[in-house]
Design an enzyme around this catalytic site. Structure first.
Site, PDB file in Angstrom:
ATOM      1  N   ASN A  11      24.754 -21.585  32.651  1.00  0.00           N
ATOM      2  CA  ASN A  11      25.232 -21.523  34.033  1.00  0.00           C
ATOM      3  C   ASN A  11      24.382 -22.469  34.881  1.00  0.00           C
ATOM      4  O   ASN A  11      23.239 -22.170  35.192  1.00  0.00           O
ATOM      5  CB  ASN A  11      25.113 -20.069  34.533  1.00  0.00           C
ATOM      6  CG  ASN A  11      25.492 -19.949  35.999  1.00  0.00           C
ATOM      7  OD1 ASN A  11      26.052 -20.865  36.593  1.00  0.00           O
ATOM      8  ND2 ASN A  11      25.174 -18.802  36.592  1.00  0.00           N
ATOM      9  N   LYS A  13      24.862 -23.384  37.939  1.00  0.00           N
ATOM     10  CA  LYS A  13      24.850 -23.077  39.387  1.00  0.00           C
ATOM     11  C   LYS A  13      25.087 -24.360  40.198  1.00  0.00           C
ATOM     12  O   LYS A  13      25.846 -25.212  39.759  1.00  0.00           O
ATOM     13  CB  LYS A  13      23.551 -22.381  39.767  1.00  0.00           C
ATOM     14  CG  LYS A  13      23.263 -21.205  38.839  1.00  0.00           C
ATOM     15  CD  LYS A  13      22.185 -20.296  39.316  1.00  0.00           C
ATOM     16  CE  LYS A  13      22.028 -19.164  38.304  1.00  0.00           C
ATOM     17  NZ  LYS A  13      21.138 -18.113  38.765  1.00  0.00           N
ATOM     18  N   HIS A  99      29.579 -13.130  39.375  1.00  0.00           N
ATOM     19  CA  HIS A  99      28.138 -13.376  39.386  1.00  0.00           C
ATOM     20  C   HIS A  99      27.541 -12.781  40.666  1.00  0.00           C
ATOM     21  O   HIS A  99      28.137 -12.856  41.731  1.00  0.00           O
ATOM     22  CB  HIS A  99      27.852 -14.874  39.306  1.00  0.00           C
ATOM     23  CG  HIS A  99      26.417 -15.160  39.005  1.00  0.00           C
ATOM     24  ND1 HIS A  99      25.436 -15.037  39.963  1.00  0.00           N
ATOM     25  CD2 HIS A  99      25.789 -15.504  37.849  1.00  0.00           C
ATOM     26  CE1 HIS A  99      24.260 -15.314  39.400  1.00  0.00           C
ATOM     27  NE2 HIS A  99      24.454 -15.596  38.119  1.00  0.00           N
ATOM     28  N   GLU A 101      25.375 -13.763  42.607  1.00  0.00           N
ATOM     29  CA  GLU A 101      25.227 -14.681  43.740  1.00  0.00           C
ATOM     30  C   GLU A 101      26.539 -14.747  44.524  1.00  0.00           C
ATOM     31  O   GLU A 101      26.528 -14.866  45.740  1.00  0.00           O
ATOM     32  CB  GLU A 101      24.784 -16.063  43.236  1.00  0.00           C
ATOM     33  CG  GLU A 101      23.291 -16.065  42.904  1.00  0.00           C
ATOM     34  CD  GLU A 101      22.869 -17.020  41.810  1.00  0.00           C
ATOM     35  OE1 GLU A 101      23.628 -17.949  41.471  1.00  0.00           O
ATOM     36  OE2 GLU A 101      21.763 -16.823  41.264  1.00  0.00           O
ATOM     37  N   GLU A 168      23.840  -8.592  33.699  1.00  0.00           N
ATOM     38  CA  GLU A 168      22.738  -9.298  34.350  1.00  0.00           C
ATOM     39  C   GLU A 168      22.086  -8.394  35.403  1.00  0.00           C
ATOM     40  O   GLU A 168      22.611  -8.269  36.520  1.00  0.00           O
ATOM     41  CB  GLU A 168      23.243 -10.552  35.059  1.00  0.00           C
ATOM     42  CG  GLU A 168      23.842 -11.588  34.142  1.00  0.00           C
ATOM     43  CD  GLU A 168      23.786 -12.982  34.765  1.00  0.00           C
ATOM     44  OE1 GLU A 168      23.095 -13.833  34.193  1.00  0.00           O
ATOM     45  OE2 GLU A 168      24.405 -13.209  35.808  1.00  0.00           O
ATOM     46  N   GLY A 174      16.560 -15.351  37.782  1.00  0.00           N
ATOM     47  CA  GLY A 174      15.699 -16.363  38.383  1.00  0.00           C
ATOM     48  C   GLY A 174      14.313 -15.873  38.770  1.00  0.00           C
ATOM     49  O   GLY A 174      13.582 -16.567  39.482  1.00  0.00           O
ATOM     50  N   SER A 211      16.765 -14.603  33.488  1.00  0.00           N
ATOM     51  CA  SER A 211      15.466 -15.176  33.089  1.00  0.00           C
ATOM     52  C   SER A 211      15.299 -15.376  31.587  1.00  0.00           C
ATOM     53  O   SER A 211      14.180 -15.268  31.071  1.00  0.00           O
ATOM     54  CB  SER A 211      14.312 -14.318  33.625  1.00  0.00           C
ATOM     55  OG  SER A 211      14.274 -14.391  35.022  1.00  0.00           O
TER      56      SER A 211
HETATM   57  P1  PGA Z   1      18.462 -17.377  35.203  1.00  0.00           P
HETATM   58  O1  PGA Z   1      19.972 -17.208  35.726  1.00  0.00           O
HETATM   59  O2  PGA Z   1      18.517 -17.582  33.727  1.00  0.00           O
HETATM   60  O3  PGA Z   1      17.947 -18.573  35.949  1.00  0.00           O
HETATM   61  O4  PGA Z   1      17.746 -16.118  35.560  1.00  0.00           O
HETATM   62  C1  PGA Z   1      20.899 -16.454  35.025  1.00  0.00           C
HETATM   63  C2  PGA Z   1      22.181 -16.368  35.810  1.00  0.00           C
HETATM   64  O5  PGA Z   1      22.135 -16.293  37.042  1.00  0.00           O
HETATM   65  O6  PGA Z   1      23.273 -16.380  35.243  1.00  0.00           O
END
Ligand code: PGA
Length: 250
Positions: A11, A13, A99, A101, A168, A174, A211
Protein backbone atom coordinates in the site's frame (compact mmCIF):
# COMPACT_ATOMS: atom_id res chain seq x y z
CA UNK A 1 9.05 -22.98 5.20
CA UNK A 2 5.37 -22.30 4.84
CA UNK A 3 3.74 -24.17 2.03
CA UNK A 4 0.73 -21.94 1.87
CA UNK A 5 -0.17 -19.29 -0.68
CA UNK A 6 0.65 -15.92 0.87
CA UNK A 7 -0.50 -12.44 -0.16
CA UNK A 8 1.78 -9.41 0.00
CA UNK A 9 -0.11 -6.19 -0.56
CA UNK A 10 1.99 -3.05 -1.01
CA UNK A 11 0.00 0.00 0.00
CA UNK A 12 1.87 3.03 -1.29
CA UNK A 13 -0.61 5.55 0.10
CA UNK A 14 0.09 9.10 -1.22
CA UNK A 15 3.69 8.39 -2.20
CA UNK A 16 5.47 7.85 -5.49
CA UNK A 17 5.90 9.45 -8.89
CA UNK A 18 6.88 8.22 -12.34
CA UNK A 19 10.47 7.77 -11.18
CA UNK A 20 9.27 5.21 -8.64
CA UNK A 21 8.37 2.84 -11.47
CA UNK A 22 11.98 1.77 -11.55
CA UNK A 23 11.73 0.35 -8.06
CA UNK A 24 9.44 -2.34 -9.44
CA UNK A 25 12.21 -3.87 -11.57
CA UNK A 26 13.83 -5.62 -8.63
CA UNK A 27 10.54 -6.94 -7.32
CA UNK A 28 9.48 -8.27 -10.73
CA UNK A 29 12.82 -10.05 -11.09
CA UNK A 30 12.58 -11.47 -7.60
CA UNK A 31 9.03 -12.67 -8.11
CA UNK A 32 9.86 -14.37 -11.42
CA UNK A 33 12.87 -16.20 -10.09
CA UNK A 34 11.26 -17.33 -6.86
CA UNK A 35 8.14 -19.09 -8.01
CA UNK A 36 8.87 -21.83 -5.48
CA UNK A 37 7.68 -19.36 -2.84
CA UNK A 38 3.92 -19.45 -3.18
CA UNK A 39 3.39 -15.72 -3.16
CA UNK A 40 0.98 -13.24 -4.68
CA UNK A 41 2.19 -9.65 -4.81
CA UNK A 42 -0.35 -6.88 -5.23
CA UNK A 43 0.89 -3.32 -5.66
CA UNK A 44 -1.53 -0.55 -4.76
CA UNK A 45 0.00 2.73 -5.93
CA UNK A 46 -1.81 6.10 -5.96
CA UNK A 47 -4.26 6.57 -8.85
CA UNK A 48 -1.77 8.68 -10.83
CA UNK A 49 0.47 5.61 -11.12
CA UNK A 50 -2.10 2.88 -11.65
CA UNK A 51 -1.83 2.73 -15.43
CA UNK A 52 1.99 2.86 -15.68
CA UNK A 53 2.21 0.20 -12.96
CA UNK A 54 -0.22 -2.04 -14.84
CA UNK A 55 1.90 -1.73 -17.97
CA UNK A 56 5.07 -2.38 -16.07
CA UNK A 57 3.94 -5.67 -14.49
CA UNK A 58 2.20 -7.02 -17.61
CA UNK A 59 4.54 -9.96 -18.12
CA UNK A 60 4.79 -10.87 -14.45
CA UNK A 61 2.53 -12.48 -11.89
CA UNK A 62 2.25 -9.23 -9.92
CA UNK A 63 -1.19 -7.62 -9.81
CA UNK A 64 -2.18 -4.02 -9.37
CA UNK A 65 -4.88 -2.52 -7.19
CA UNK A 66 -6.23 0.92 -6.33
CA UNK A 67 -6.38 2.27 -2.80
CA UNK A 68 -10.00 3.39 -2.77
CA UNK A 69 -12.96 4.15 -5.02
CA UNK A 70 -16.23 6.06 -5.07
CA UNK A 71 -19.48 4.41 -3.99
CA UNK A 72 -21.05 5.07 -7.38
CA UNK A 73 -20.64 2.09 -9.71
CA UNK A 74 -19.94 3.82 -13.01
CA UNK A 75 -19.64 7.48 -14.09
CA UNK A 76 -21.08 10.65 -12.62
CA UNK A 77 -20.63 14.24 -11.47
CA UNK A 78 -18.21 13.46 -8.62
CA UNK A 79 -15.27 15.80 -8.96
CA UNK A 80 -11.97 14.30 -7.91
CA UNK A 81 -13.32 10.77 -7.61
CA UNK A 82 -12.66 7.52 -9.41
CA UNK A 83 -15.15 4.64 -9.68
CA UNK A 84 -14.51 0.92 -9.47
CA UNK A 85 -15.61 0.65 -13.11
CA UNK A 86 -12.83 3.04 -14.13
CA UNK A 87 -10.27 1.17 -12.05
CA UNK A 88 -11.29 -2.14 -13.60
CA UNK A 89 -11.34 -0.69 -17.13
CA UNK A 90 -7.60 0.04 -17.10
CA UNK A 91 -6.66 -3.46 -16.00
CA UNK A 92 -6.39 -3.25 -12.22
CA UNK A 93 -7.59 -6.34 -10.41
CA UNK A 94 -7.88 -5.20 -6.78
CA UNK A 95 -9.00 -2.29 -4.67
CA UNK A 96 -8.38 -1.51 -1.00
CA UNK A 97 -11.58 -0.49 0.78
CA UNK A 98 -12.12 0.60 4.38
CA UNK A 99 -8.58 1.64 5.22
CA UNK A 100 -8.58 3.45 8.56
CA UNK A 101 -7.09 6.54 6.93
CA UNK A 102 -10.20 6.74 4.73
CA UNK A 103 -12.49 5.84 7.59
CA UNK A 104 -11.01 8.84 9.41
CA UNK A 105 -12.05 11.08 6.49
CA UNK A 106 -15.63 9.95 6.78
CA UNK A 107 -15.98 6.46 5.28
CA UNK A 108 -18.66 4.92 7.48
CA UNK A 109 -19.47 1.20 7.51
CA UNK A 110 -22.40 1.93 5.18
CA UNK A 111 -20.19 3.81 2.72
CA UNK A 112 -17.63 1.02 2.85
CA UNK A 113 -20.36 -1.53 2.18
CA UNK A 114 -21.43 0.41 -0.94
CA UNK A 115 -17.85 0.66 -2.16
CA UNK A 116 -17.30 -3.07 -1.71
CA UNK A 117 -20.52 -3.82 -3.56
CA UNK A 118 -19.66 -1.54 -6.45
CA UNK A 119 -16.15 -3.01 -6.71
CA UNK A 120 -17.32 -6.61 -6.71
CA UNK A 121 -20.09 -5.82 -9.22
CA UNK A 122 -17.43 -4.38 -11.49
CA UNK A 123 -15.24 -7.48 -11.21
CA UNK A 124 -12.58 -6.24 -8.82
CA UNK A 125 -11.31 -8.17 -5.85
CA UNK A 126 -11.47 -6.26 -2.59
CA UNK A 127 -8.88 -5.91 0.14
CA UNK A 128 -11.21 -4.99 2.97
CA UNK A 129 -9.54 -3.28 5.96
CA UNK A 130 -10.85 -3.11 9.48
CA UNK A 131 -9.34 -2.76 12.96
CA UNK A 132 -9.71 -1.37 16.44
CA UNK A 133 -8.31 1.81 17.98
CA UNK A 134 -6.01 1.63 21.00
CA UNK A 135 -8.77 3.00 23.18
CA UNK A 136 -11.17 0.28 22.04
CA UNK A 137 -8.53 -2.31 22.75
CA UNK A 138 -7.93 -0.95 26.23
CA UNK A 139 -11.65 -1.12 26.90
CA UNK A 140 -11.64 -4.75 25.70
CA UNK A 141 -13.98 -3.92 22.84
CA UNK A 142 -11.78 -5.38 20.10
CA UNK A 143 -13.91 -8.41 19.26
CA UNK A 144 -17.12 -6.39 19.14
CA UNK A 145 -15.56 -3.68 17.01
CA UNK A 146 -14.01 -6.15 14.56
CA UNK A 147 -17.13 -8.22 14.12
CA UNK A 148 -19.29 -5.12 13.69
CA UNK A 149 -17.04 -3.61 11.04
CA UNK A 150 -16.83 -6.89 9.15
CA UNK A 151 -20.55 -7.65 9.34
CA UNK A 152 -21.57 -4.17 8.19
CA UNK A 153 -18.89 -3.95 5.54
CA UNK A 154 -19.94 -7.13 3.75
CA UNK A 155 -23.66 -6.89 4.44
CA UNK A 156 -25.72 -8.44 1.61
CA UNK A 157 -22.68 -9.05 -0.57
CA UNK A 158 -22.91 -12.24 -2.57
CA UNK A 159 -19.44 -12.97 -3.93
CA UNK A 160 -17.69 -12.93 -0.58
CA UNK A 161 -14.93 -15.14 -1.96
CA UNK A 162 -13.69 -12.06 -3.80
CA UNK A 163 -12.74 -10.37 -0.56
CA UNK A 164 -9.41 -10.54 1.25
CA UNK A 165 -9.90 -9.54 4.87
CA UNK A 166 -7.17 -7.22 6.13
CA UNK A 167 -6.92 -6.91 9.87
CA UNK A 168 -5.13 -3.70 10.76
CA UNK A 169 -5.12 -2.55 14.39
CA UNK A 170 -5.30 1.22 13.81
CA UNK A 171 -2.72 1.98 16.47
CA UNK A 172 -0.21 -0.27 14.69
CA UNK A 173 -0.34 1.58 11.38
CA UNK A 174 2.84 3.53 10.77
CA UNK A 175 3.79 3.51 14.45
CA UNK A 176 6.12 0.53 14.82
CA UNK A 177 3.85 -0.86 17.55
CA UNK A 178 2.72 -4.42 16.93
CA UNK A 179 0.53 -6.67 19.07
CA UNK A 180 2.12 -9.61 20.86
CA UNK A 181 2.07 -12.68 18.63
CA UNK A 182 -0.29 -14.54 20.92
CA UNK A 183 -2.79 -11.64 20.96
CA UNK A 184 -2.57 -11.24 17.23
CA UNK A 185 -3.12 -14.93 16.78
CA UNK A 186 -6.15 -14.80 19.03
CA UNK A 187 -7.67 -11.94 17.00
CA UNK A 188 -6.98 -13.65 13.68
CA UNK A 189 -8.57 -16.84 15.03
CA UNK A 190 -11.60 -14.83 16.17
CA UNK A 191 -11.94 -13.15 12.75
CA UNK A 192 -11.62 -16.41 10.79
CA UNK A 193 -14.00 -18.16 13.06
CA UNK A 194 -16.68 -15.48 12.66
CA UNK A 195 -16.17 -15.36 8.90
CA UNK A 196 -16.68 -19.10 8.68
CA UNK A 197 -19.42 -19.73 11.19
CA UNK A 198 -21.50 -16.55 11.25
CA UNK A 199 -20.86 -15.18 7.79
CA UNK A 200 -20.64 -18.53 6.03
CA UNK A 201 -17.47 -17.90 4.07
CA UNK A 202 -15.56 -21.00 3.11
CA UNK A 203 -11.82 -20.76 3.61
CA UNK A 204 -11.65 -16.97 4.16
CA UNK A 205 -8.33 -15.21 3.56
CA UNK A 206 -7.16 -13.01 6.42
CA UNK A 207 -4.04 -10.88 6.14
CA UNK A 208 -2.39 -8.65 8.75
CA UNK A 209 -1.29 -5.04 8.36
CA UNK A 210 0.37 -2.51 10.65
CA UNK A 211 4.10 -1.75 10.80
CA UNK A 212 5.16 -4.95 9.03
CA UNK A 213 8.90 -4.75 8.36
CA UNK A 214 11.86 -7.05 7.57
CA UNK A 215 12.62 -7.41 11.30
CA UNK A 216 9.24 -8.32 12.73
CA UNK A 217 8.19 -10.51 9.78
CA UNK A 218 9.99 -13.49 11.32
CA UNK A 219 7.60 -13.30 14.22
CA UNK A 220 4.52 -12.26 12.25
CA UNK A 221 4.80 -15.08 9.74
CA UNK A 222 4.35 -17.51 12.62
CA UNK A 223 0.81 -16.30 13.26
CA UNK A 224 -1.21 -19.42 12.90
CA UNK A 225 -3.45 -19.36 9.84
CA UNK A 226 -2.34 -15.98 8.52
CA UNK A 227 -2.68 -15.61 4.73
CA UNK A 228 -0.36 -12.70 4.13
CA UNK A 229 0.44 -9.09 4.90
CA UNK A 230 -0.58 -5.56 4.01
CA UNK A 231 2.56 -3.46 3.98
CA UNK A 232 2.65 0.33 3.95
CA UNK A 233 5.91 2.17 4.67
CA UNK A 234 8.25 -0.79 4.10
CA UNK A 235 6.74 -1.51 0.68
CA UNK A 236 8.13 1.75 -0.72
CA UNK A 237 11.62 0.29 -0.51
CA UNK A 238 11.93 -2.67 -2.90
CA UNK A 239 14.74 -4.19 -0.84
CA UNK A 240 12.69 -4.19 2.33
CA UNK A 241 9.63 -5.46 0.49
CA UNK A 242 11.55 -8.37 -1.07
CA UNK A 243 13.09 -9.11 2.30
CA UNK A 244 9.65 -9.38 3.85
CA UNK A 245 8.48 -11.79 1.15
CA UNK A 246 11.65 -13.88 1.37
CA UNK A 247 11.68 -14.10 5.15
CA UNK A 248 8.09 -15.27 5.15
CA UNK A 249 9.22 -18.44 3.41
CA UNK A 250 12.61 -19.18 4.93
P1 PGA B 1 2.38 0.56 7.64
O1 PGA B 1 0.97 0.77 6.90
O2 PGA B 1 2.95 -0.73 7.18
O3 PGA B 1 3.20 1.75 7.22
O4 PGA B 1 2.09 0.55 9.11
C1 PGA B 1 0.08 -0.27 6.74
C2 PGA B 1 -1.20 0.24 6.13
O5 PGA B 1 -1.62 1.36 6.44
O6 PGA B 1 -1.83 -0.43 5.31
Amino acid sequence: MTNKYMYFVANWKMYGDLKSLKSLDKVIRFSKSNQNYKHKIIYCPPNTLLYPFINKVKKSTISIGAQNCHTHESYGPFTGSVSSKMIKSIGAKFVIIGHSENRSYGDTDAVINKKIKSSINNGLKVIFCFGETLNQRKKKLTNNVLFNQIKKGIFSIKKKQNIIFAYEPIWSIGTGAVLKKSDLEMNVRFIKNKLKTKLKIKNPKVIYGGSVNPKNIKNLKEINNIDGFLIGGASLDPKKFIDIVKKTFI
